[in-house]
Write a protein that holds these residues in place. Sequence first.
Motif, PDB file in Angstrom:
ATOM      1  N   GLU A 123       0.800  -1.337  -0.020  1.00 14.28           N
ATOM      2  CA  GLU A 123       0.021   0.120  -0.039  1.00 14.28           C
ATOM      3  C   GLU A 123       0.748   1.185   0.105  1.00 14.28           C
ATOM      4  O   GLU A 123       0.631   2.219  -0.888  1.00 14.28           O
ATOM      5  CB  GLU A 123      -0.906  -0.036   1.170  1.00 14.28           C
ATOM      6  N   TYR A 124       1.825   1.618   0.919  1.00 10.79           N
ATOM      7  CA  TYR A 124       2.540   2.729   1.081  1.00 10.79           C
ATOM      8  C   TYR A 124       3.813   2.684   0.124  1.00 10.79           C
ATOM      9  O   TYR A 124       3.677   3.655  -0.580  1.00 10.79           O
ATOM     10  CB  TYR A 124       3.096   2.663   2.440  1.00 10.79           C
ATOM     11  N   ALA A 125       4.455   1.640  -0.109  1.00 15.85           N
ATOM     12  CA  ALA A 125       5.782   1.781  -0.741  1.00 15.85           C
ATOM     13  C   ALA A 125       5.229   1.861  -2.412  1.00 15.85           C
ATOM     14  O   ALA A 125       5.644   2.740  -3.168  1.00 15.85           O
ATOM     15  CB  ALA A 125       6.633   0.708  -0.483  1.00 15.85           C
ATOM     16  N   ILE A 126       4.594   1.008  -2.782  1.00 17.40           N
ATOM     17  CA  ILE A 126       4.215   0.866  -4.137  1.00 17.40           C
ATOM     18  C   ILE A 126       3.282   1.924  -4.411  1.00 17.40           C
ATOM     19  O   ILE A 126       3.206   2.567  -5.552  1.00 17.40           O
ATOM     20  CB  ILE A 126       3.426  -0.683  -4.677  1.00 17.40           C
ATOM     21  N   GLY A 127       2.382   2.298  -3.510  1.00 16.81           N
ATOM     22  CA  GLY A 127       1.354   3.597  -3.824  1.00 16.81           C
ATOM     23  C   GLY A 127       2.280   4.836  -3.878  1.00 16.81           C
ATOM     24  O   GLY A 127       1.968   5.702  -4.795  1.00 16.81           O
ATOM     25  N   ASN A 128       3.209   4.847  -3.093  1.00 14.27           N
ATOM     26  CA  ASN A 128       4.433   6.088  -3.282  1.00 14.27           C
ATOM     27  C   ASN A 128       5.124   6.135  -4.838  1.00 14.27           C
ATOM     28  O   ASN A 128       5.480   7.084  -5.006  1.00 14.27           O
ATOM     29  CB  ASN A 128       5.190   6.111  -2.123  1.00 14.27           C
ATOM     30  N   ILE A 129       5.154   4.980  -5.296  1.00 14.71           N
ATOM     31  CA  ILE A 129       5.813   4.800  -6.665  1.00 14.71           C
ATOM     32  C   ILE A 129       5.057   5.496  -7.334  1.00 14.71           C
ATOM     33  O   ILE A 129       5.429   6.515  -8.356  1.00 14.71           O
ATOM     34  CB  ILE A 129       6.274   3.518  -6.906  1.00 14.71           C
ATOM     35  N   ALA A 130       3.836   5.299  -7.440  1.00 15.95           N
ATOM     36  CA  ALA A 130       2.728   5.797  -8.287  1.00 15.95           C
ATOM     37  C   ALA A 130       2.413   7.339  -8.017  1.00 15.95           C
ATOM     38  O   ALA A 130       2.397   8.014  -9.119  1.00 15.95           O
ATOM     39  CB  ALA A 130       1.247   5.252  -7.997  1.00 15.95           C
ATOM     40  N   VAL A 131       2.528   7.617  -6.773  1.00 20.22           N
ATOM     41  CA  VAL A 131       2.465   9.274  -6.540  1.00 20.22           C
ATOM     42  C   VAL A 131       3.599   9.930  -7.071  1.00 20.22           C
ATOM     43  O   VAL A 131       3.606  11.205  -7.603  1.00 20.22           O
ATOM     44  CB  VAL A 131       2.132   9.522  -5.064  1.00 20.22           C
ATOM     45  N   ALA A 132       4.846   9.467  -6.931  1.00 14.30           N
ATOM     46  CA  ALA A 132       6.195  10.037  -7.317  1.00 14.30           C
ATOM     47  C   ALA A 132       5.973  10.013  -8.997  1.00 14.30           C
ATOM     48  O   ALA A 132       6.387  11.206  -9.544  1.00 14.30           O
ATOM     49  CB  ALA A 132       7.464   9.200  -6.806  1.00 14.30           C
ATOM     50  N   ILE A 133       5.662   8.863  -9.735  1.00 16.19           N
ATOM     51  CA  ILE A 133       5.539   9.381 -10.973  1.00 16.19           C
ATOM     52  C   ILE A 133       4.434  10.322 -11.458  1.00 16.19           C
ATOM     53  O   ILE A 133       4.970  11.110 -12.333  1.00 16.19           O
ATOM     54  CB  ILE A 133       4.831   7.776 -11.576  1.00 16.19           C
ATOM     55  N   SER A 134       3.395  10.487 -10.621  1.00 19.79           N
ATOM     56  CA  SER A 134       2.384  11.337 -11.106  1.00 19.79           C
ATOM     57  C   SER A 134       2.865  12.678 -10.724  1.00 19.79           C
ATOM     58  O   SER A 134       2.769  13.570 -11.558  1.00 19.79           O
ATOM     59  CB  SER A 134       0.966  10.898 -10.253  1.00 19.79           C
ATOM     60  N   TRP A 135       3.557  12.683  -9.652  1.00 16.89           N
ATOM     61  CA  TRP A 135       3.970  14.167  -9.447  1.00 16.89           C
ATOM     62  C   TRP A 135       5.190  14.470 -10.660  1.00 16.89           C
ATOM     63  O   TRP A 135       5.142  15.841 -10.910  1.00 16.89           O
ATOM     64  CB  TRP A 135       5.102  13.996  -8.002  1.00 16.89           C
ATOM     65  N   SER A 136       5.825  13.635 -11.109  1.00 15.08           N
ATOM     66  CA  SER A 136       6.803  13.833 -12.220  1.00 15.08           C
ATOM     67  C   SER A 136       6.000  14.431 -13.348  1.00 15.08           C
ATOM     68  O   SER A 136       6.602  15.399 -14.035  1.00 15.08           O
ATOM     69  CB  SER A 136       7.509  12.679 -12.384  1.00 15.08           C
TER      70      SER A 136
END
Length: 571
Positions: A123-136
Amino acid sequence: MSKSIFRKKSLDKILADVATGFSDGEHSGNHLRKELRVKDLTLMGIAAVVGAGIFSTIGEASFNGGPGVTILFVLTAITCGFSAMCYAEFASRIPVAGSAYTYAYASFGELIAWIIGWDLLMEYAIGNIAVAISWSEYFVNLLEGFHIRMPGYLTMDYFSAFKAHEQLQELTAKGQLGAITEKMKAAALAWTSAPGINNFKLIANIPALFIVIVITYLVYVGIRETKKATNAMVMLKIAIVIAVIVLGFFYVTPANWHPFMPNGFGGVMKGVSGVFFAYIGFDAISTTAEECENPQRDLPRGMIYSLIICTVLYILIALVLTGMVSYKDLQVGDPLAFVFSHVGLKKISYVISVSAVIATASVLLIFQLGQPRIWMSMSRDGLLPKAFSRIHPKYQTPSFSTIVTGFVVAIPALFMNLTEVTDLTSIGTLFAFVLVCGGVLLLPKEAAQKGKFQIPYINSKWIVPVIFIAGMFIFWKPMMGLFSGENRHENFPYFLFIILSAALTVLAFVKNLSLIPVLGLLSCFYLMTELGYTNWLRFLIWLIIGLVIYFTYGYKNSQLGKQDGVWKEYN
């Protein structure tokens, strides 16, 4: 062995361990700093929830469901509300870092606690990968507003560029030039212009790496700094979101709200993954329990307040989106910016891009805060090496866990694709919610105590059986359809849901179970079934990997197991 893997950690022991300094794996006496109050927790909840979902996935959900997507936001909010109340009761009884992992240890036992801890990593780590890509993506768009253009091969993942290059060549060869999109052209150009040797290309998402490094540093240096940064970002993004809603209503055409559900209820439910992804995060604040001044009072309030505020904002945003343009035009990656550009307000579109950069950064901040505290709790119990529960003597944060979390998120964010991770995050979160709701049903009954949140008890003895029978009657034909067709095995999640519903109906009647946790468990499990067979397979593979790690390391090194004398022969 069966007894030992389900050994439970009592509430008294959990609280006593923290009070005596067991919270640090190195036993240095360092503790987490208590800095958080209701306002901070509410803002953290909003920071985690109002992020990539409201700026991206809401568009796809609106395209499938039309204006009726507002119903899905309400249904999802109710589902999350049931879970939030269960989290709140656990947080009130067990004011300790660790969130659902710690709660599962107290209610289900060690094996299930490990499974939920491993699941929270998803939930947290993989979710944050998605958020980091979206932020980019938002950050690159923002730079382009200032006429600053980064090379494409430094702003996307390797696979997307390669796939676009192949598709472009194939469509060109077939003469299907009309099927070539601007996005495909940009990705293909990134592939052809990237430096490299032979077929190996240097393609990586550098902005995603950059934001993860910045956020990880902020989380590393302290909860006080994290709190200040979060509060500032949330205040700004809420102000922008409210301004967007108010301004957008002046451009609403009520005719766009008809038909309300153009693709029926099935079309509305297609957006489950995206809409639920938009709600993920309110549970992350439960990991900060040991940094709250009064966790038993403030954590429940913070979770529930943030969920209510976010639901209202989401419903209003959905109404504005589907009212400003036809739902048919909303299958875009940046729906909020798109609708304002569509009505000629391009400057507002730019403001939204700024807000999106801030919003997704705040989500990243909260998730990067939560994950190390899960690992810290697992390390305390011996299920992970001691280094994971090491607390920094100066900054009073789980230092090693924070750094590892940074690497776990930053490296995949360089190379992964957004669509690969969103659904996995949603199914992982829903599984956590299912276990938390189930765990509340197993908690020992206690008399109400002042300052502690307790879920209002409503006897489900008759209500759940009536709901189950009504559901069987209404959905009889669709259920019979599960047994026909060529790919019947793909209906496996639905069969599980029916079996679970029947079992819970019997238990509710016999045991007089509390209604809210039962409804929370059933609604979350139903949403899991809507995420598809492929995601279930990926999820099960992830859990199997976790079980291998547990039985090769965690089981042998469990603190509770050693205290129970299970592993005396190893000492």
